[in-house]
Each structure stands twice: as C-alpha cells, then as structure tokens.
Design an enzyme around this catalytic site. Sequence first.
Site, mmCIF file in Angstrom:
data_model
loop_
_atom_site.group_PDB
_atom_site.id
_atom_site.type_symbol
_atom_site.label_atom_id
_atom_site.label_comp_id
_atom_site.label_asym_id
_atom_site.label_seq_id
_atom_site.Cartn_x
_atom_site.Cartn_y
_atom_site.Cartn_z
ATOM 1 N N ARG A 39 0.780 -1.236 -0.030
ATOM 2 C CA ARG A 39 -0.099 0.181 0.195
ATOM 3 C C ARG A 39 0.758 1.187 -0.084
ATOM 4 O O ARG A 39 0.830 1.919 -0.931
ATOM 5 C CB ARG A 39 -0.962 0.129 1.268
ATOM 6 C CG ARG A 39 -1.980 0.874 1.023
ATOM 7 C CD ARG A 39 -1.509 2.396 1.437
ATOM 8 N NE ARG A 39 -1.052 2.458 2.804
ATOM 9 C CZ ARG A 39 -0.357 3.546 3.373
ATOM 10 N NH1 ARG A 39 -0.240 4.679 2.628
ATOM 11 N NH2 ARG A 39 0.142 3.605 4.460
ATOM 12 N N ASP A 40 1.639 1.425 0.986
ATOM 13 C CA ASP A 40 2.662 2.863 1.210
ATOM 14 C C ASP A 40 3.427 2.972 0.229
ATOM 15 O O ASP A 40 3.647 3.956 -0.418
ATOM 16 C CB ASP A 40 2.893 2.845 2.625
ATOM 17 C CG ASP A 40 3.194 4.230 2.891
ATOM 18 O OD1 ASP A 40 2.994 5.267 2.204
ATOM 19 O OD2 ASP A 40 3.710 4.519 4.090
ATOM 20 N N HIS A 52 9.719 6.760 6.974
ATOM 21 C CA HIS A 52 10.049 6.745 5.484
ATOM 22 C C HIS A 52 11.623 7.482 5.602
ATOM 23 O O HIS A 52 11.999 8.130 6.452
ATOM 24 C CB HIS A 52 9.377 8.032 4.698
ATOM 25 C CG HIS A 52 7.875 7.499 4.535
ATOM 26 N ND1 HIS A 52 7.617 7.275 3.313
ATOM 27 C CD2 HIS A 52 6.553 7.496 5.292
ATOM 28 C CE1 HIS A 52 6.163 6.629 3.416
ATOM 29 N NE2 HIS A 52 5.774 6.767 4.719
ATOM 30 N N ASN A 58 9.787 4.014 1.898
ATOM 31 C CA ASN A 58 9.470 3.510 3.619
ATOM 32 C C ASN A 58 10.848 2.688 3.719
ATOM 33 O O ASN A 58 11.461 2.249 3.040
ATOM 34 C CB ASN A 58 8.539 2.521 3.636
ATOM 35 C CG ASN A 58 6.970 3.245 3.425
ATOM 36 O OD1 ASN A 58 6.481 3.511 2.434
ATOM 37 N ND2 ASN A 58 6.413 3.248 4.656
ATOM 38 N N HIS A 114 6.447 4.365 12.382
ATOM 39 C CA HIS A 114 6.389 4.270 10.571
ATOM 40 C C HIS A 114 7.491 5.538 10.228
ATOM 41 O O HIS A 114 6.959 6.655 10.008
ATOM 42 C CB HIS A 114 4.819 4.636 10.426
ATOM 43 C CG HIS A 114 4.727 4.672 8.856
ATOM 44 N ND1 HIS A 114 3.839 3.596 8.205
ATOM 45 C CD2 HIS A 114 4.717 5.659 7.997
ATOM 46 C CE1 HIS A 114 3.370 4.026 7.027
ATOM 47 N NE2 HIS A 114 4.089 5.173 6.903
ATOM 48 N N CYS A 120 8.468 9.661 -1.851
ATOM 49 C CA CYS A 120 7.708 10.683 -1.256
ATOM 50 C C CYS A 120 7.449 11.810 -2.226
ATOM 51 O O CYS A 120 8.466 12.282 -2.931
ATOM 52 C CB CYS A 120 8.666 11.521 0.052
ATOM 53 S SG CYS A 120 7.731 12.802 0.524
HETATM 54 P P1 HMG Z 1 -12.305 14.819 -2.018
HETATM 55 O O1 HMG Z 1 -12.320 15.191 -3.565
HETATM 56 O O2 HMG Z 1 -12.613 16.017 -1.218
HETATM 57 O O3 HMG Z 1 -13.847 13.865 -2.053
HETATM 58 O O4 HMG Z 1 -11.362 13.622 -1.583
HETATM 59 P P2 HMG Z 1 -15.341 14.345 -2.008
HETATM 60 O O5 HMG Z 1 -16.042 13.600 -1.089
HETATM 61 O O6 HMG Z 1 -15.652 15.816 -2.440
HETATM 62 O O7 HMG Z 1 -15.713 13.414 -3.562
HETATM 63 C C1 HMG Z 1 -15.272 13.734 -4.731
HETATM 64 C C2 HMG Z 1 -15.287 12.556 -5.581
HETATM 65 O O8 HMG Z 1 -14.411 11.463 -5.335
HETATM 66 C C3 HMG Z 1 -16.892 11.813 -5.710
HETATM 67 O O9 HMG Z 1 -17.073 11.518 -7.062
HETATM 68 C C4 HMG Z 1 -16.508 10.878 -4.742
HETATM 69 O O10 HMG Z 1 -17.660 9.937 -4.986
HETATM 70 C C5 HMG Z 1 -15.416 10.253 -4.908
HETATM 71 P P3 HMG Z 1 -17.644 12.203 -8.161
HETATM 72 O O11 HMG Z 1 -19.031 12.443 -7.626
HETATM 73 O O12 HMG Z 1 -16.961 13.401 -8.517
HETATM 74 O O13 HMG Z 1 -17.600 11.181 -9.203
HETATM 75 N N1 HMG Z 1 -14.816 9.714 -3.863
HETATM 76 C C6 HMG Z 1 -14.250 8.309 -3.924
HETATM 77 N N2 HMG Z 1 -14.048 7.484 -4.470
HETATM 78 C C7 HMG Z 1 -13.609 6.314 -4.354
HETATM 79 N N3 HMG Z 1 -13.245 6.052 -2.877
HETATM 80 C C8 HMG Z 1 -13.160 6.819 -2.109
HETATM 81 C C9 HMG Z 1 -13.922 8.139 -2.351
HETATM 82 N N4 HMG Z 1 -14.247 9.397 -1.679
HETATM 83 C C10 HMG Z 1 -14.867 10.305 -2.495
HETATM 84 N N5 HMG Z 1 -12.895 6.547 -0.912
HETATM 85 C C11 HMG Z 1 -10.652 12.054 -0.402
HETATM 86 C C12 HMG Z 1 -11.225 13.264 -0.245
HETATM 87 C C13 HMG Z 1 -10.468 11.516 0.920
HETATM 88 C C14 HMG Z 1 -11.570 11.011 -1.088
HETATM 89 C C15 HMG Z 1 -9.174 12.072 -1.060
HETATM 90 O O14 HMG Z 1 -8.623 13.315 -0.655
HETATM 91 C C16 HMG Z 1 -8.317 10.839 -1.021
HETATM 92 O O15 HMG Z 1 -8.748 9.999 -1.413
HETATM 93 N N6 HMG Z 1 -7.466 10.984 -0.226
HETATM 94 C C17 HMG Z 1 -6.464 9.744 0.215
HETATM 95 C C18 HMG Z 1 -5.195 10.144 -0.339
HETATM 96 C C19 HMG Z 1 -4.359 9.036 0.200
HETATM 97 O O16 HMG Z 1 -4.687 7.812 -0.183
HETATM 98 N N7 HMG Z 1 -2.956 9.213 0.414
HETATM 99 C C20 HMG Z 1 -2.039 8.173 0.720
HETATM 100 C C21 HMG Z 1 -2.495 7.429 1.975
HETATM 101 S S1 HMG Z 1 -2.099 8.002 3.517
HETATM 102 C C22 HMG Z 1 -0.216 8.079 3.705
HETATM 103 O O17 HMG Z 1 0.237 7.604 2.752
HETATM 104 C C23 HMG Z 1 0.161 8.440 4.972
HETATM 105 C C24 HMG Z 1 0.709 7.048 5.709
HETATM 106 O O18 HMG Z 1 1.475 6.214 5.194
HETATM 107 C C25 HMG Z 1 1.585 7.410 7.051
HETATM 108 C C26 HMG Z 1 2.585 8.398 6.865
HETATM 109 O O19 HMG Z 1 3.730 7.993 6.170
HETATM 110 O O20 HMG Z 1 2.428 9.499 7.233
HETATM 111 C C27 HMG Z 1 -0.408 6.237 6.257
HETATM 112 MG MG MG Z 2 3.686 6.328 5.110
#
Ligand code: HMG
Ligand code: MG
Length: 291
Positions: A13-14, A213, A253, A211, A244
Amino acid sequence: MTDTVTIYEVGPRDGLQNEARIIPTADKIALIDLLSASGLPAVEAGSFVSPRWVPQMADSGDVIAGLSYDHATRFCVLIPNLTGWSAFWRIRAAMPQGPDEVAVFISASEGFSKANLNCTIAESIDRFRPVVAAANDAGLGLRGYISCVTDCPFDGPTPPTAVARAAEMLRDLAPMPLSLGDTIGKGTPDTVAAMVRAVLNVAPVSDLAGHFHDTGGLALANIDACLDLGLRTFDAAVGGLGGCPYAPGAPGNVATCAVIELVEGRGFRTGLDRTIIDKAAAMARAMRGQE
Ligand code: HMG
Ligand code: MG
C-alpha cells in the site's frame, strides 16, 4: 519487556501507491501472497481511496479478492471515508476470508491534512467516525495512522503536543493501535523521542508503532530511538518500496530487511523467513523496473 518485534508490512500500500507505472493486479497479488508466506503477522494490502488522488490503488478490490489467504497473516486496508468503506465492504462481505483490519489516517498538521485528505484534522475525524463504527459493527480490527509526527512539508516542525492531541482524537473514536508516521523522513532520534514521549502521555507503548520513511536516511536511527523507548512494532516496506511525492527520487519507506537486521542485531526476534523476504524484495524491485 517483550523480546519480539512485530514488523507491519506496508509496502503493497504505502510503497506501491507512489509508483507512477501501472503495476498489474496479478503482480501485486503475487507479491502479497509471497509476503504472507514469510511469516509476516500483518500486511497492508491496499486502500479504498479516490482513484483520482491515488490511481495506483484503484484495483485494491481486485487485489483483496485475489489473495490466497493461506497463512496466518492479518490483512489491512486503508479507508478515508464512508464511500471507501462501502466500496470495500461490497467486496469483503462476500468473501469467506479477507482483510479484517481497517486503517484510518489523520495528520498531526493542518497543512498535510488538507493536502492528503482535502479537509481539516477535525473534519477528517468526522469522516472517520462512521467508518470506525461500521468496522466495529462488522467485527473488524482498527489501526490509526498519524502523519507528519515530527515535520510537515507545509507547516514545518510539528509540536509533539499536536501529535498527542491527534492520538487522543483517534482513540476517542475507538480504542486502536496507532502508527506514528514520519511522512517525509525528516525526523531525527531527538525529535522522534520527544514526540514519542508526548504520545506516551495518552497511549500505552504497546499500542504504538513507528512508521518511518527513509527520505533523510535516519529511519533506522529513529527506530533505534523508539526501541529504547519500548516500542516493539515497526512499519516497513519490502525492498524499501515507495518514495515521497515531496522529495522526488528520495528513498521510500524503510526497507523490511533493514529493519529485520537492525532489530535482530539488537537481540529481538521477528519470526520472519529472510529467504522469502529477500525473494519478495527482488520481486518488488523488479516491479519498479529496477532489475
Ligand atoms: P475529495 O475530492 O474531497 O472527495 O477527496 P469528495 O468527498 O468531495 O468526493 C469527490 C469525488 O471523489 C466523488 O466522485 C466521490 O464519490 C469520490 P464524483 O461524484 O466527483 O464522481 N470519492 C471516492 N471515490 C473512491 N473512493 C473513495 C472516495 N471518496 C470520495 N474513498 C478523499 C477526499 C479523502 C477521497 C481524497 O482526498 C483521498 O482519496 N485521499 C487519500 C489520499 C491517500 O490515499 N493518501 C495516501 C495514503 S496516507 C499515507 O500514505 C500516510 C501514511 O502512510 C502514514 C505516513 O507515512 O504519514 C498512512
Ligand atoms: Mg507512509
């Protein structure tokens, strides 16, 4: 104090979420199946986030449906909101075996919250509340991530109190273990130790994971500092997968095999089969076109 260290594999995933090239679903499944054969207790298999934000994770439903579930490994998926929960549960509810842990993720800094989740920290908690309730109703486990625990690419250094506050906000939703994320790899043993000490005021050490990176090359030193403070769970990515988005070309990572070497060198057991981990690392590097 336990002499076992748990390695929580987050590479599929990450790590893979950062890959620009399209990685076939079958390759992801083969990698995760191999990882689970290595004795890893937990593997994060994908995420149900917006495919517009993270295209590489768009096939997570097919990935979890294709895994063999032959080993004792617990699988986890990352879910940002109810839309993601519904997409996950549509698939998971029909599976006899599948991921039984859901990870929710917030930031300790407002700048990264906006960039990663398009909302404030408080709004992200509101979005996670129904996800946590649904996971609880379904009898699934939970994991909480906190990002930018020492530094944020937008807001600068993160005060340790902000991380402790984020930890409290997550644990007010439900009891859950927390993974403390140095998202951009800027933490040092000193800043990491100060942050962990603050979080220990609100959560027991047995519920905390590190966690890291490896952007700044200090991931192992930071893990060392966490071991001194009693942490016994660390996230890692096979083959050092990942990167990143804010530091092009930077390492990803911390690599699973590097963490194994560090902790086993300090006398801890991991219970992992190094031969299989090395094979999985080679597979991960090949996926990235590195060999
Ligand atoms: P948004 O654009 O604000 O969402 O994104 P919205 O609620 O306004 O919806 C917009 C559109 O997205 C809509 O579709 C929704 O249906 C769709 P439309 O009507 O325009 O066709 N939508 C989705 N589609 C699929 N799956 C969903 C979903 N939600 C809404 N779940 C949102 C907000 C949270 C969805 C977006 O910001 C997002 O997906 N963010 C995730 C980013 C991400 O995955 N980042 C990486 C993971 S975190 C990380 O890596 C850190 C970590 O490793 C720890 C560390 O290292 O710090 C964990
Ligand atoms: Mg991470």
